[in-house]
Design an enzyme around this catalytic site. Structure first.
Site, PDB file in Angstrom:
ATOM      1  N   ASP A 393       0.777  -1.052   0.371  1.00 27.23           N
ATOM      2  CA  ASP A 393       0.069   0.186  -0.503  1.00 27.23           C
ATOM      3  C   ASP A 393       0.567   0.954  -0.052  1.00 27.23           C
ATOM      4  OD1 ASP A 393      -2.288   1.832   0.312  1.00 27.23           O
ATOM      5  OD2 ASP A 393      -1.248   1.843   2.636  1.00 27.23           O
ATOM      6  N   ASP A 582      -1.216  -0.408   6.008  1.00 26.16           N
ATOM      7  CA  ASP A 582      -1.008   0.441   6.913  1.00 26.16           C
ATOM      8  C   ASP A 582      -2.113  -0.641   7.689  1.00 26.16           C
ATOM      9  OD1 ASP A 582      -4.101   1.108   6.149  1.00 26.16           O
ATOM     10  OD2 ASP A 582      -3.589   3.379   6.142  1.00 26.16           O
TER      11      ASP A 582
END
Length: 692
Positions: A393, A582
């Site tokens: 990500d 995250d």
């Protein structure tokens, strides 16, 4: 359904675990028994209406094991462990002495002389007296229609006694007892990593009552209680600081040695240590519900997530005993030698196959947890070591997920520092993320900010205020005006124009800054992964800038469902996928990947639940380090299995043709356990999660 944890003493190998599991699951009302050998626990799920708990305890006792009083208290202190290590050294010396005497006695005919002098009944009594604990286990297993490793050895002892070789039988029993201790020591040594974590769990708390402060056990604290923490004490709960200031050592949670400051309004975690000040904390999570409690729980539960190697080893160890029995029968039928048959029964080491994987995996998991890396099972260590595709990500993972001022350009005679000071003063009352970025930049330069007056925020455009008697505006070009001669072609960056008294004074450039250490971490990861790719919901242009900076492939403008589809596409192509995110908006993709790694997830429930590996602090160096840990752990497992297999092949072969006398066979029985302990201890001695 009701779920309970029971601590069980006496479990040292996979055979023990199977015995306990089988005994419990025969109790009426029990749905499932999950035995966690390395934690020394069993988790029982049962029909709440049946109330089978007394029967469960009885079943465990009948199987030859003991239900401990508490499943949560650590059993050994550091001093006890040191004493155990010394005891192991003494017993190793005793074993060597007994072996030397046995070999010399057998070769010099001393045993035959003793057997002539000492009456056979007396020798039998000595053998059964010394071997009573072992024979009791065999008897209990037999009554429960189970065969354990000691069953074959007991048959070997009986055979030796039947032929009058009671000295040989006695020596075998001595080594059986020593072997039990070695096996127990090996398992306990592997449990040290988990036990070290449990030792850090706070047991007491000082709470405020109407009559004053009171010291209570942690189980008596409830959410909303106000807890007092003095300098040098562990914080007993997760909560919010109400009053006071202290420096907090959060290494128990994050593995980071650098302390952080805590003041009113800050969140603090259980098992961290306050230094240099007193704190009043409102309790929010207690015991198992705290971040540290969940870390301990996840490490204990990690054993349930077994990799393919461990599943295979557990199954093989169950089939190995019948194979050894058949080999012993064939040895007697072909060669006719009772002593060779006894040697075959005694030398085989089936438990080593079952210990080879969990001892190494728990060593890696426990050591990693102390460093701030939570690995939820050997299954994920195995997958990570074999993975070939890394998906990452962008926002919040490669980058900080918040804008930072990257460049300050001043014009018309104003200095950069003055431009930033005026802009930050104007943004003091702004709630926009870009306004916060300007204030952080001014704080980093230690600029004094005067108070703004007549503050005005225009949504979608900018802010305006009076600072030091001048009118300052900060915003986009339509609000402030463009800067002639200043290039605005900076993909991935956002310009903030600043004017003073309606005259353009400069431009502040903001961007989502990269995390520290990303490039060096990616360089190390390229040695392990064939494919590295960014998955992001950002615009194509922004994603391209970041991808080019790090030299990565990318897919942009992805929704959460699109990220899941990207993970599946790689998996459908036969690749083993690791996803790093995250832990919040990436939770579905983390769960879909073969291994999901959540970064900086201390205190984030979504991350702890969705990911398979959780990094408790924002440190990219932990990513290649945990990959290295997995690679090393899998290498140790493979070498453990090879060592065990080679030993058993050679030992069984030598015993079956008569080259290995029963006495020496008994002495060699514990060699694989000692080898596994020594090999796996490399994962305990070295820090498993430090960046190279």
């Amino acid at each position: 359904m009701e779920r309970r944890e029971l601590a069980v003493d006496g479990m040292d190998c996979a055979g023990c675990a199977r015995s306990v599991k089988g005994a419990i699951e025969q109790v009426q009302g029990v749905q499932e028994a999950d035995v966690r050998l390395m934690a020394g626990k069993v988790v029982v799920t049962a029909n709440a209406n049946a109330q089978p708990w007394p029967a469960v305890s009885d079943a465990i006792e009948r199987a030859g094991y003991t239900v401990a009083d508490s499943a949560s208290e650590p059993k050994e202190s550091a001093a006890t462990q040191t004493h155990t290590r010394r005891s192991m050294g003494v017993l190793a010396a005793v074993a060597a002495a007994v072996l030397a005497m046995a070999v010399l006695g057998h070769g010099l005919g001393v045993f035959a002389w003793i057997e002539r002098v000492v009456p056979w009944p007396l020798g039998v009594a000595a053998t059964f007296g010394l071997g009573y604990p072992v024979f009791k286990k065999v008897a209990v297993a037999t009554l429960n229609r189970r065969i354990i490793a000691h069953t074959l050895m007991a048959v070997g002892v009986a055979a030796a006694l039947a032929t009058g070789e009671w000295v040989t039988a006695l020596i075998i029993v001595i080594f059986m007892r020593l072997g039990d201790y070695v096996e127990s020591f090996t398992t306990e040594r592997a449990r040290d990593a988990l036990r070290t974590l449990v030792h850090q769990t706070p047991q007491q708390a000082r709470i405020e009552r109407e009559s004053g402060t009171e010291q209570v056990s942690i189980g008596e604290v409830v959410p909303g209680d106000v807890v007092q923490v003095r300098p040098g004490e562990k914080i007993p709960v997760d909560g919010t600081v109400l009053e006071g200031h202290a420096t907090i050592d959060q290494s128990a949670i994050t593995g980071e040695s650098m302390p952080v400051e805590a003041m009113p309004g800050d969140s603090v975690f259980a098992a961290t240590v306050a230094h240099g000040g007193r704190l009043r904390i409102r309790a929010e999570e207690i015991g198992e519900d705290t971040t540290f409690g969940r870390v301990v729980q996840m490490v204990e539960e990690a054993e349930a997530h077994r990799g393919r190697m461990q599943q295979w080893a557990d199954q093989f160890s169950g089939y190995y005993l019948p194979f050894v029995a058949a080999a012993a029968g064939a040895t007697y039928l072909i060669g006719g030698s009772i002593m060779a048959t006894v040697a075959v029964l005694v030398v085989a080491c089936s438990c080593a196959f079952a210990l080879a994987t969990p001892v190494a995996m728990l060593a890696a998991i426990g050591t990693s947890a102390r460093q701030g890396v939570l690995i939820k099972g050997g299954k994920y260590i195995e997958a990570l070591a074999q993975a070939d595709t890394l998906l990452i990500d962008k926002t919040g993972t490669l980058t900080l997920g918040e804008p930072r001022i990257t460049d300050v350009i001043s014009i018309n005679g104003i200095t950069e520092a003055e431009l930033l000071r005026l802009a930050a003063a104007t943004e003091q009352h702004s709630e926009h993320p870009l306004g916060a970025a300007v204030r952080r930049a001014a704080t980093a330069r230690e600029l004094d900010l005067p108070p703004p007056h007549d503050f005005e925020a225009v949504p979608g455009r900018g802010v305006r205020a009076t600072v030091d008697g001048t009118t300052v505006a900060v915003g986009n070009a339509s609000f402030v005006g463009n800067a002639p001669g200043i290039s605005t072609n900076r993909p991935g960056q956002t310009p903030l124009y600043v004017s003073v008294d309606d005259e353009l004074a400069g431009v502040l450039w903001a961007a989502d800054a990269e995390r520290a250490g990303v490039q060096s971490a990616l360089d190390a990861l390229r040695n392990h992964f064939d494919t590295l790719e960014i998955l992001t919901g950002d615009a194509e242009q922004t994603a391209e800038v970041v991808a080019e900076r790090f030299g990565l492939a990318y897919r942009a403008e992805l929704l959460p469902d699109d990220k899941i589809a990207a993970v599946r596409a790689h998996q459908d192509a036969g690749r083993t996928v690791v996803m790093v995110g995250d832990g919040v908006n990436d939770a579905p993709a983390l769960a879909q990947a073969d291994v999901g790694i959540a970064m900086g997830a201390g205190g984030t429930d979504v991350a702890i639940d969705a990911a398979h590996i959780v990094l408790m602090r924002d440190d990219w160096a932990l990513v290649p380090a945990v990959v290295q840990t997995a690679t090393r752990a899998l290498g140790v497992v493979k070498s453990n299995l090879v060592l065990t297999a080679v030993y058993n092949m050679l030992a069984l072969g030598a015993a079956s043709v008569g080259y290995l006398p029963p006495v020496l066979a008994a002495a060699l029985h514990s060699i694989p356990d000692l080898g596994i302990l020594a090999n796996s201890s490399r994962l305990l001695r070295r820090s498993s999660v430090t960046a190279d």
